[in-house]
Write a protein that holds these residues in place. Structure first.
Motif, short mmCIF file in Angstrom:
data_model
loop_
_atom_site.label_atom_id
_atom_site.label_comp_id
_atom_site.label_asym_id
_atom_site.label_seq_id
_atom_site.Cartn_x
_atom_site.Cartn_y
_atom_site.Cartn_z
N ASN A 169 -1.45 0.90 -0.24
CA ASN A 169 -0.97 2.22 -0.65
C ASN A 169 0.43 2.44 -0.11
OD1 ASN A 169 -3.50 3.23 -1.90
ND2 ASN A 169 -4.29 2.99 0.18
N ALA A 170 1.25 3.10 -0.89
CA ALA A 170 2.63 3.37 -0.49
C ALA A 170 2.68 4.54 0.49
CB ALA A 170 3.48 3.68 -1.72
N GLY A 171 3.72 4.55 1.33
CA GLY A 171 3.97 5.68 2.21
C GLY A 171 3.08 5.78 3.42
N ILE A 172 2.32 4.72 3.77
CA ILE A 172 1.45 4.76 4.94
C ILE A 172 2.27 4.45 6.18
CG2 ILE A 172 -0.62 3.78 6.01
CD1 ILE A 172 -1.13 5.35 3.45
N LEU A 173 2.04 5.21 7.27
CA LEU A 173 2.74 4.95 8.52
C LEU A 173 2.40 3.57 9.04
CD1 LEU A 173 2.24 8.39 10.33
CD2 LEU A 173 4.30 7.55 9.17
N TYR A 174 3.35 2.94 9.74
CA TYR A 174 3.16 1.58 10.24
C TYR A 174 1.86 1.44 11.03
CZ TYR A 174 3.77 -2.60 13.09
OH TYR A 174 3.57 -3.80 13.73
N GLY A 175 1.62 2.35 11.94
CA GLY A 175 0.44 2.25 12.80
C GLY A 175 -0.88 2.42 12.07
N MET A 176 -0.87 2.93 10.85
CA MET A 176 -2.11 3.18 10.11
C MET A 176 -2.31 2.18 8.97
SD MET A 176 -1.96 7.35 9.94
CE MET A 176 -3.61 7.45 9.22
N MET A 177 -1.43 1.19 8.86
CA MET A 177 -1.58 0.19 7.81
C MET A 177 -2.79 -0.69 8.07
SD MET A 177 2.34 -0.88 6.88
CE MET A 177 3.09 -0.13 5.44
N VAL A 178 -3.39 -1.20 6.99
CA VAL A 178 -4.69 -1.87 7.11
C VAL A 178 -4.60 -3.31 7.57
CG1 VAL A 178 -5.75 -0.43 5.35
CG2 VAL A 178 -4.64 -2.56 4.66
N GLY A 179 -3.50 -3.99 7.33
CA GLY A 179 -3.48 -5.43 7.62
C GLY A 179 -2.17 -5.89 8.20
N GLY A 180 -2.24 -7.03 8.89
CA GLY A 180 -1.03 -7.63 9.44
C GLY A 180 -1.26 -8.22 10.81
#
Length: 298
Positions: free
Chosen positions: A81-92
């Motif tokens: 999803n676009a616009g998600i804060l870095y700390g709340m992103m699902v993967g990486g």
């Protein structure tokens, strides 16, 4: 504390020696770098990704690894999803490192669960000082709609080749690919074997196409041969095929099996199709050039 840093400056002292190891600089050459001790408040810059946009997935594969290239050490994450804060992103949070010259840095990000024909992800990175990207870096993955297949090839299985291989009559290897990510467009190669021993091989010249052909005029000994074909496309789809052929050379002269007189004509029967000549002299060296061609019935 680094002793090389004094008064907010980093000093490096350099001496050189010539290539013959004879003369060395007596005095050092001083290189000074002014240091800025103010805190880093700038987010890392995403320079590019590998793969580029769009990336392609092999048929039946739902995951990949994205190499995110940045201008400073950083850890990168993604979200669907676009616009998600870095700390709340699902993967990486994969592995990271730097280029050999130290001018670029990378973060390898595993991307999973790409289930749709086209999957859009959004990437952000964070540096060692907690500065996060606020803008998304978009990257699309496109899934291959079909596996890559070799639909046809030559020579066909169990081909028997009796004619001589030469420049005017070469032996041709060819194939056609279909499917994959790009409707059969692929890079292909061949390997020629006699038994299990590889005799040679090469890439087809016409790479990046769906049809490939390779002709050679190298003489081959009589016997059985195998050909292995291998193809791949830019998405990583792979296709393989095998075929075989036999070279059969007639290295024996025809045999006259019967001679008889019919209607005042002398006739010969041979054990194979042949063109015969005769000579009315007693010269035992009768050959095709000096002989008279006889009518043949084949």
């Amino acid at each position: 504390e680094d002793e090389r840093i004094q008064n907010d400056e980093l000093k490096i002292y350099v001496r050189c020696i010539d290539k013959c190891n004879r003369f060395v600089n007596v005095d050092e050459y001083v290189v000074t770098f002014p240091l800025d001790k103010s805190p880093d408040t700038t987010a890392p810059l995403i320079l590019r990704t590998e793969p580029n946009d769009p990336g392609y997935l092999p048929y039946g594969v739902n995951s990949s690894v994205v190499k995110v290239i940045t201008n400073e050490p950083a850890m990168c994450k993604y979200d669907f999803n676009a616009g998600i804060l870095y700390g709340m992103m699902v993967g990486g949070n994969g592995t990271f490192g730097s280029s050999e010259n130290g001018e670029e840095f990378y973060s390898s990000v595993p991307v999973i669960n790409m289930k749709e024909p086209e999957n859009q992800i959004y990437i952000k990175c964070s540096d060692n000082y907690g500065n996060n990207n606020t803008e998304d870096f978009p990257l699309k993955f496109i899934k291959s709609p079909a596996p890559l297949n070799i639909s046809s090839y030559m020579p066909a299985l169990n081909t028997l080749r009796k004619t001589e291989i030469n420049t005017e009559n070469p032996f041709t290897l060819s194939l056609t690919t279909i499917g994959g990510a790009f409707e059969g467009v692929s890079n292909c190669s061949w390997t020629l074997k006699r038994g299990i021993v590889a005799m040679g091989g090469d890439n087809f010249v016409d790479q990046g196409q769906a049809s490939h052909a390779y002709s050679f005029n190298q003489q081959l000994l009589s016997g059985d041969y195998n050909v292995d074909y291998s193809c791949f496309d830019a998405a990583g789809n792979i296709a393989k095929a095998k075929t075989n052929f036999t070279i059969e050379k007639d290295e024996k002269a025809p045999l006259i099996t019967r001679v008889y007189l019919e209607s005042s004509q002398l006739k010969f029967i041979t054990n194979e199709n042949a063109q015969c000549y005769f000579n009315t002299t007693s010269d035992s060296n009768c050959n095709f050039d000096s002989g008279t061609e006889m009518e043949s019935g084949f």
